[in-house]
Design an enzyme around this catalytic site. Sequence first.
Site, PDB file in Angstrom:
ATOM      1  CD  GLU A 135      -2.075 -43.916 -53.876  1.00 59.14           C
ATOM      2  OE1 GLU A 135      -1.065 -44.395 -53.633  1.00 59.14           O
ATOM      3  OE2 GLU A 135      -2.157 -43.047 -54.731  1.00 59.14           O
ATOM      4  CG  ASP A 203      -3.293 -46.301 -63.349  1.00 57.69           C
ATOM      5  OD1 ASP A 203      -3.725 -46.014 -62.402  1.00 57.69           O
ATOM      6  OD2 ASP A 203      -3.001 -45.665 -64.564  1.00 57.69           O
TER       7      ASP A 203
END
Length: 485
Positions: A135, A203
Amino acid sequence: MLKRTRSLLALSLAVALTTSSLPAMANSLNLPDIGTAASGTLTIDQELVYGDAYMRMLRNQAPIVNDPVLNEYIDSLGHRLVANADDVKTPFTFFMIRDRNINAFAFFGGYVALHSGLFLHAQSESELASVVAHEIAHVTQRHLARSMEEQARRSPATIAALAGSLLLAIASPEAGMAAITAATAGNMQGQINYTRSNEKEADRFGIATLSKAGFDVNAMPKFFTRLADEYRYASTPPPMLLTHPLPADRITDTRVRAQNYPQTRVPESVDYHLAKARIVARYANIKAASALDWFNRTEKKSSPALKPTFQYGRALVHLDNREFDQAKTILLDLYQQDKNNLFYLDALSDLYIGLKMPEKASEMLEKALKSTPKNPVLMINYGNTLLAQEKYEQATRVLQRYSHDFPNDVNGWHLLSEAYTKLGQSDEELAARAEILALRANWNKAIQYYTQASQLAELGSLKQARYDARIDQLMVQRDRFMALQ
């Protein structure tokens, strides 16, 4: 799901759904350079404005967990990751929403929300950190703003409309995706592909951050794999899988990337498991007997090193049931093992207040504050114990300092309001309550309370001048907030 109120979110959503209202919306905006479709994305300063507005709305509508101990833990974990992240351009704020669904989301201004359900499914601190790092990457890489820019090229909707629908999408995926679909009919496939590209980039940056921060990089593919397997055939996947799709190639990509980093053995985090125990005991919406059963069953499968965390969880259950003798035996033993542990200090403070012995809590907290004088958990508990001892003047001094250092914590303002009530200082009580209202975007009521406080203050006094100055500040904040509509 968030209620539809007359707010940035609701009005932006309405614009997204009703193209005929777009010109009126565009004319009402009072922010420079936001413009219309395809005119570029938001600046960092504008993102901060949107982030602050949306956070205030969430405080008013979402079940945010205002728990000082959990907030301290999440904040510490989050900033450990931020310190090792690249391209950080904004401050970061981490908070928890009481929701058993697995989800996390980030939005403008460096705000990162974690659902309490994440703790129930993550098996280690590194797994939780992998979600937080992901995030953080969404924020540092400005994915929300970039998605808006991409959509603006494909849609007649304004940046403001897209901001509203995208903010709704990350917090309430089904409603948000519907809004985006309405605003960008016929172009969803491109949006999905763009989102998946963002997910892979998050990611990639997230794993790099995990490694630099000293966490287990394999935790990300491990958590993703377990999540995908668990909900592979579910008719209703958790919100996290709606906004963070997990196709097989994404899981494979994270697994391959993790192998390129040094493989380090990370010991179990006692603090993580203490936080998890606190959530099971207080925020999982289960009965006391069920919580105790969970602690008993889980302990049998866990490392002996984690025994204190299960003991702590049991102590909280007893404490909340006012079974003070059982809680006291456990907590005193834990405190002797680690006298600086914030989880134990917080629980013991509540225990002593429950036992009508707040002076013992104050004595304990004063010792701890000597080594960490500005720790929020210690400060807020100390203020609370002073209130319990009816030392209201001293309590106000502690809580004034706390609210100055941590102005966005409603706990401090609530306790300060209580202290002023006990002292009979109605004007200061109104001012403290006004700050809570402002944090929840209830601007008019906040201004009304400060106006009443000013009328109660001595004419021409410094206190009245302070109230009047705060009224001016709130009016500016309110106008800025309303300009987003």
